[in-house]
Design a protein around this motif. Structure first.
Motif, mmCIF file in Angstrom:
data_model
loop_
_atom_site.group_PDB
_atom_site.id
_atom_site.type_symbol
_atom_site.label_atom_id
_atom_site.label_comp_id
_atom_site.label_asym_id
_atom_site.label_seq_id
_atom_site.Cartn_x
_atom_site.Cartn_y
_atom_site.Cartn_z
ATOM 1 N N THR B 330 8.658 5.628 -4.314
ATOM 2 C CA THR B 330 8.889 4.187 -4.361
ATOM 3 C C THR B 330 7.576 3.424 -4.289
ATOM 4 O O THR B 330 6.537 3.987 -3.978
ATOM 5 N N GLU B 331 7.670 2.146 -4.562
ATOM 6 C CA GLU B 331 6.453 1.329 -4.576
ATOM 7 C C GLU B 331 6.326 0.571 -3.268
ATOM 8 O O GLU B 331 6.397 -0.639 -3.224
ATOM 9 N N GLN B 333 7.306 0.388 1.122
ATOM 10 C CA GLN B 333 8.425 0.574 2.030
ATOM 11 C C GLN B 333 8.450 -0.541 3.060
ATOM 12 O O GLN B 333 7.431 -1.130 3.362
ATOM 13 N N LEU B 355 4.699 -1.949 3.446
ATOM 14 C CA LEU B 355 3.771 -2.158 2.337
ATOM 15 C C LEU B 355 4.566 -2.390 1.066
ATOM 16 O O LEU B 355 5.558 -1.721 0.817
ATOM 17 N N ARG B 357 3.551 -2.181 -2.734
ATOM 18 C CA ARG B 357 2.422 -1.829 -3.591
ATOM 19 C C ARG B 357 2.240 -2.799 -4.745
ATOM 20 O O ARG B 357 1.186 -2.856 -5.344
ATOM 21 N N LEU B 358 3.297 -3.512 -5.086
ATOM 22 C CA LEU B 358 3.192 -4.355 -6.274
ATOM 23 C C LEU B 358 2.942 -5.807 -5.925
ATOM 24 O O LEU B 358 2.934 -6.670 -6.791
ATOM 25 N N LYS B 359 2.739 -6.091 -4.625
ATOM 26 C CA LYS B 359 2.665 -7.485 -4.207
ATOM 27 C C LYS B 359 1.545 -8.244 -4.902
ATOM 28 O O LYS B 359 1.720 -9.404 -5.276
ATOM 29 N N ASP B 360 0.406 -7.560 -5.111
ATOM 30 C CA ASP B 360 -0.742 -8.286 -5.668
ATOM 31 C C ASP B 360 -0.459 -8.867 -7.041
ATOM 32 O O ASP B 360 -1.065 -9.846 -7.443
#
Lengths: 607, 464
Positions: B330-331, B333, B355, B357-360
């Motif tokens: 997953t990207e 958690q 986290l 991972r794609l937030k940026d």
């Protein structure tokens, strides 16, 4: 048409068998006595691609690279009589392939957004026209690996067309001008008759491509990542592994290496990883520019993508597909870097197939041959004297560096895949969950990581960067180790128990960690640091340490030294552009004058 | 129509063996791997199965609904010649199905527009579009710190006794993208959850009217365990239909993936496969990936699939294979914390190990607000420092802290109380979330706000 002739011929040759068992990606067929181990076969009416991995009498066990639903006993299996091979020639660069070298762009055209089964797509575009410029003339004597001519494949890559292994003779005719990859570009008169050579070669993926001699690696692969280049460097032609739990930044490190490593060609294998990550690479690489050539990074990159939802057996093949392509470019005399993310998925694919073959398992269900397969793979890296003549009839040297990511379950490094990898690779970048949680990236733990190339590469650093490189590095490392010990004490009895000297050590260690080791992959300047700048940065940090040490030993108090404005300059060194080296001279002067201003007698002594 | 097909099929009375969830049928012909199987009991009851292995004239069948009452001599076995399929049509919205896609709400069967194989095909990475559109869940700890974007797969790592159900329901209720006027749907897949939990979701969806745009696939704890293996695939097949055929933005909630993996382990153990860690099959990663990877966006299609799988970590252990392998796929958690929950903080989201991972890609100017990234980084750093200071205070006493550390410790408490804590029906806009963050930052000395650009400090930091 071709299809039917195949099967008719197959029946005659007893090359067509019948399926007797289907269990997931493993198919067993009988009537295969004519087939050979590791032959590629076509399974069922849908003509799925598979490979023979075990033979017992006329029964062949086949791992199938596509989903096997709908296949059943009685369906035909046809052997192609050839091992799993990749196509090599102009058109490789900028391609993105699945695990068995089918271009994903062609698959999309043929089968839409989702990958359907049984689609055939050649690895190299047959229609594209290349400009072939010959490098030999009629009457030249050529042998395997000799360069017949070159093709400008992209703006940065000159594709060298070599005489395929096993062919030797006199050039009878050579072509010049525009041609397709399958067109004949040279005719060579050999003892076995006239051979027509095209720009396209095939090579079986499980066999390493030949070279003349393997050499010891001597030159570092510059990655622009400070913790790697300074503390744990990898040599061109070396091997490294990056194990780490999820969220510790393995993939970012692999991406950073693919972006900044000073290799001529990058082969990136996404093995069983996230689809979105491959998409990110696909979208980013054409946008990002190579700092050395100013061209998009994609122009030197080959991608092999087997995402985690693609069939598991193709994952096993994908690392071999990638490394064979990498070897081919190495043979041209290039420096090639291969990143495999993640080899754990490859090992899991081995485990799954092994389980279905009902083999006796080794540790944690992995097959007993896991270690030897991993070793075989990594051993294909190296610095070699290529076949064929180089410039001016000298040697042609090519290197292939392999960096493999490992995803140990639960971050437990004692698991079989990590252990099998560590036995063979020379560089270990251990990623640390705790560092990642503190958002210290790259989260490479400086206490557990190692590089066995340090001694070999020190000579290079002495010659190209600075005489004192080795000592500087060793001293910085010592301070980091002391920090770990001192922190134990602080945790037990509090910081007040430490001597001023030890407190300075802690401060310097913090500076090394935060101002040097910590590196922001997303910052436009910080993302890449040249070796020279790395040296200057570390030098400044250590200079401050030495001067401050001398000052406190001469009786100066520590607190005002730590408050000096130059410390802010040191903290901001990482953002100093490569084009302003004079800034470092300035910082060195600031360190000298400011520490002297605090430290009464001590400061003057040093100054 | 189905009757007509049935007549053509051979029926076998040759069951040799039934053991656990597995059944061997002898003397079969033309059986294909992965085929759907129907078993008709002497009572007339029909159960389903799937071919796991076809060897010579023997088929190994996995029974989805257990073997109780199955008589080897009289049960009839039919091989249907296709895989497990789900009937879909636009009418599927608002319906409740069981774990195998049969209506559970007493409504009529779906008149299919299409029948889709539930296994789906892998998405060509070349056809994917990178997820980059912000989804506002109205929950600060997610929107502000671990931003969810369209097409992401972001699991909730929970544990027994934590309010993951309430959190998932709240996300389902509130999730929206900032651009309005788009079609939105929720697909809910429940594997082995209790009646109460299922009822909580259903009544919550009913109460808020969300049921109109929701599809539910529910396999309860006392439903056949092996059926759970099909449930997430049913849910995702339905989601793919809505997203990529009907241009909807679909949020898929899968709960509880740990139960799913246990069902998988049961089948694997019955087949006497060589186990990987903790008895889970060696192919658990691959199997989970074929579920999670069905999230995403596809170039040229309007819809998207965002996945929020929920896992309960046995013994709160994040190295447990199910949790660990999920984390690798997953990207990011979202971690729920027992400590926060004990202190009565809802939602008990542990911000530090969580986290996205794609937030940026989903935040910043034009997406959320220009200051989002700095705001997030500063809050994260300050909270981490505050927590450290609090730990130190536990060991050495409050007096050992410096003035600054005391401020950070206080900040950490306030952060948990004002930023993380919010009501179950409180729907904060992203601006509200960011502004709460700025208010909290004002507690800290300004020189310590190193991660924020000066211009944003001027613009957003409240003046005393």
């Amino acid at each position: 048409m071709e299809q039917t002739s195949y099967s008719r011929k197959g029946q005659a040759n007893m090359n067509e068998g019948r399926i007797v068992k289907v269990s997931g990606p493993l198919v067993v067929a009988e009537g295969m006595s004519e087939a050979k181990m590791y032959d590629v076969v076509r399974v069922g009416e849908a003509r799925l691609v598979g490979e023979i991995i075990e033979m017992r009498g006329d029964r062949a066990s086949i791992q199938v690279y596509e989903e096997t639903a709908g296949i059943g006993p009685g369906d035909p299996v046809i052997s192609t009589g050839e091992p799993l091979s990749v196509e090599l020639g102009p058109g490789l660069i900028e391609s993105i392939y699945d695990g068995i070298q089918r271009p994903l762009s062609v698959l999309k055209e043929k089968s839409g957004d989702r990958i359907q089964r049984g689609v055939e797509a050649p690895g190299i575009d047959r229609e594209r026209i290349w400009h072939f410029a010959p490098r030999v003339k009629k009457g030249d004597k050529v042998g395997p690996g000799d360069i017949l001519g070159v093709v400008q494949e992209t703006s940065v890559v000159e594709h060298r067309i070599m005489v395929p292994p096993g062919i030797e003779g006199i050039v009878e005719e050579v072509f010049s001008g525009d041609a397709r990859v399958t067109d004949t570009v040279a005719k060579i008169k050999t003892t076995a008759g006239l051979k027509e050579i095209s720009m396209l070669q095939r090579w079986p993926v499980r066999r390493g491509r030949p070279y003349r001699e393997k050499l010891a690696p001597v030159e570092p692969l510059i990655t622009g990542q400070r913790v790697i280049d300074t503390f744990f460097p990898v040599a061109k032609g070396g091997t490294a592994c990056v194990p780490g739990p999820f969220g510790s930044g393995k993939t970012i490190i692999q991406h950073q290496l693919a972006r900044w490593a000073d290799a001529d060609i990058i082969v990136y294998i996404g093995c069983g990883e996230r689809g979105n990550e491959m998409t990110e690479v696909l979208m980013d690489f054409p946008e990002l520019t190579d700092p050395r050539t100013g061209e998009p990074l994609m122009k030197r990159t080959v991608l092999v993508a087997n995402t985690s939802d693609m069939p598991v057996a193709a994952r096993e093949a994908s690392v071999y597909t990638g490394i064979t392509i990498a070897e081919y470019f190495r043979d041209m005399g290039y420096s090639v870097a291969l990143m495999a993310d993640s080899t754990s998925r490859w090992a899991e694919a081995l485990r799954e197939i092994s389980g279905r073959l009902e083999e006796m398992p080794g540790e944690e269900g992995y097959p007993a041959y896991l270690g030897s397969r991993a070793a075989e793979f990594y051993e294909r890296a190296g610095r070699v004297k290529c076949l064929g003549r180089g410039e001016g009839d000298g040697d042609r040297i090519g290197t292939l560096t392999v960096v493999g990511a490992v995803s140990p379950p639960g971050g437990d490094l004692s698991e079989p895949v990590t252990q099998a990898t560590l036995r063979i690779v020379k560089v270990f970048w251990g990623l640390d969950d705790a560092l990642a949680a503190r958002r210290h990236f790259p989260a490479i733990n400086w206490l557990t990581s190692y590089s066995l190339y340090l001694d070999r590469l020190e000579e290079y650093a002495r010659a190209h960067v600075s005489e004192e490189w080795g000592e500087l590095r060793a001293e910085a490392m010592k301070i980091l180790q002391e920090e770990a010990e001192l922190e134990e004490i602080v945790r037990l009895v509090g910081i007040d128990a430490l001597s001023t000297r030890d407190r300075l050590t802690l401060e310097t260690a913090k500076s090394i960690r935060e101002d040097f080791l910590h590196q922001n992959a997303y910052h436009e300047v910080d993302t890449y640091t040249s070796q020279m700048k790395q040296y200057r940065m570390l030098k400044a940090i250590m200079e401050f340490h030495h001067r401050a040490l001398a000052a406190i030993e001469a009786g100066a108090p520590l607190a005002p030294i730590l408050e000096l404005p130059v410390r802010e300059s040191i903290a901001r060194m990482k953002y100093v552009p490569e084009s302003e080296p004079e800034r470092f001279t300035q910082i060195m002067q600031e360190i000298a004058s400011q520490v002297a201003s605090v430290g009464g007698a001590g400061g003057e002594e040093v100054a | 129509m189905a009757q007509g097909v049935k007549k053509l099929l051979k029926e076998y009375l040759t069951i040799r063996e039934v053991a656990g969830p597995l059944m061997f049928v002898d003397q079969v012909e033309g059986v294909k791997y992965g085929e759907l199987v129907e078993i008709e009991l002497h009572t007339g009851e029909v159960r389903r199965g799937r071919v796991l292995e076809a060897a010579g004239n023997t088929a190994l069948v996995q029974l989805f609904e257990g073997s109780s009452g199955l008589n080897l001599a009289s049960a009839r076995v039919r091989f249907l010649g296709h895989g497990i399929e789900l009937a879909v049509s636009p009418d599927i919205l608002g319906r409740v199905f069981d774990g195998f896609g049969r209506p559970r709400d007493g409504g009529p069967a779906i008149i299919p527009e299409a029948r889709l194989d539930i296994n789906g095909n892998p998405v060509n990475p070349y056809a994917r579009d990178y997820p980059s559109e912000f989804i506002q869940t109205g929950i600060s700890a997610i929107d502000g710190m671990n931003t969810l974007v369209r097409g992401q797969k972001l699991p909730i790592f929970s544990a027994s006794g934590l309010p993951h159900a309430a959190l998932a329901a709240q996300i389902a209720r509130q999730a929206k993208v900032l651009a309005t006027g788009e079609k939105f749907a929720v697909v809910f897949g429940a594997m082995g959850i209790t009646f109460e939990e299922a009822d909580y979701f259903i009544s919550d969806f009913r109460r808020t009217g969300a049921i109109e745009r929701a599809v539910l696939f529910i396999n309860l704890a006392n439903d056949p365990a092996i059926e759970r293996i099909a449930t997430p695939r049913m849910a995702l097949t339905c989601a793919e239909y809505l997203a990529f055929e009907k241009d909807m933005h679909v949020l898929v909630i899968l709960t509880d993936m740990t139960n799913y993996c246990e069902a998988l382990r049961e089948v694997s153990a019955a087949r006497k496969e060589v186990p990987g860690r903790r008895g889970y099959p060696g192919y658990l990663y691959t199997d989970l990936a074929t579920i999670y990877e069905r999230a995403g966006r596809i170039r040229g299609r309007a819809g998207s699939i965002t996945q929020i799988p929920i896992l309960t970590m046995p013994e709160d252990d994040k190295t447990h294979p199910v949790v660990d392998l999920t984390g690798y796929i997953t990207e990011g958690q979202i971690f729920l914390s027992r400590d926060l929950h004990r202190r009565g903080i809802y939602p008990p989201i542990d911000v530090l190990p969580s986290l996205s991972r794609l937030k940026d890609k989903g935040i910043g100017k034009g997406k959320t607000r220009e200051d989002h990234s700095d705001n997030m980084n500063q809050l994260y750093a300050a909270y981490a420092r505050g927590k450290e200071a609090k730990e130190l205070a536990v060991i050495l006493g409050e007096a050992a802290l410096t003035d600054d550390d005391r401020k950070f410790a206080k900040f950490a408490d306030e952060f948990e109380n004002k930023y993380v804590r919010q009501g179950e029906d409180e729907n904060r806009t992203i601006e509200e979330t960011l502004d709460i963050g700025w208010k909290l930052m004002a507690m800290l000395p300004r020189r310590e706000l190193k991660r924020v650009r000066d211009e944003y400090l001027e613009k957003y930091l409240p003046k005393e």
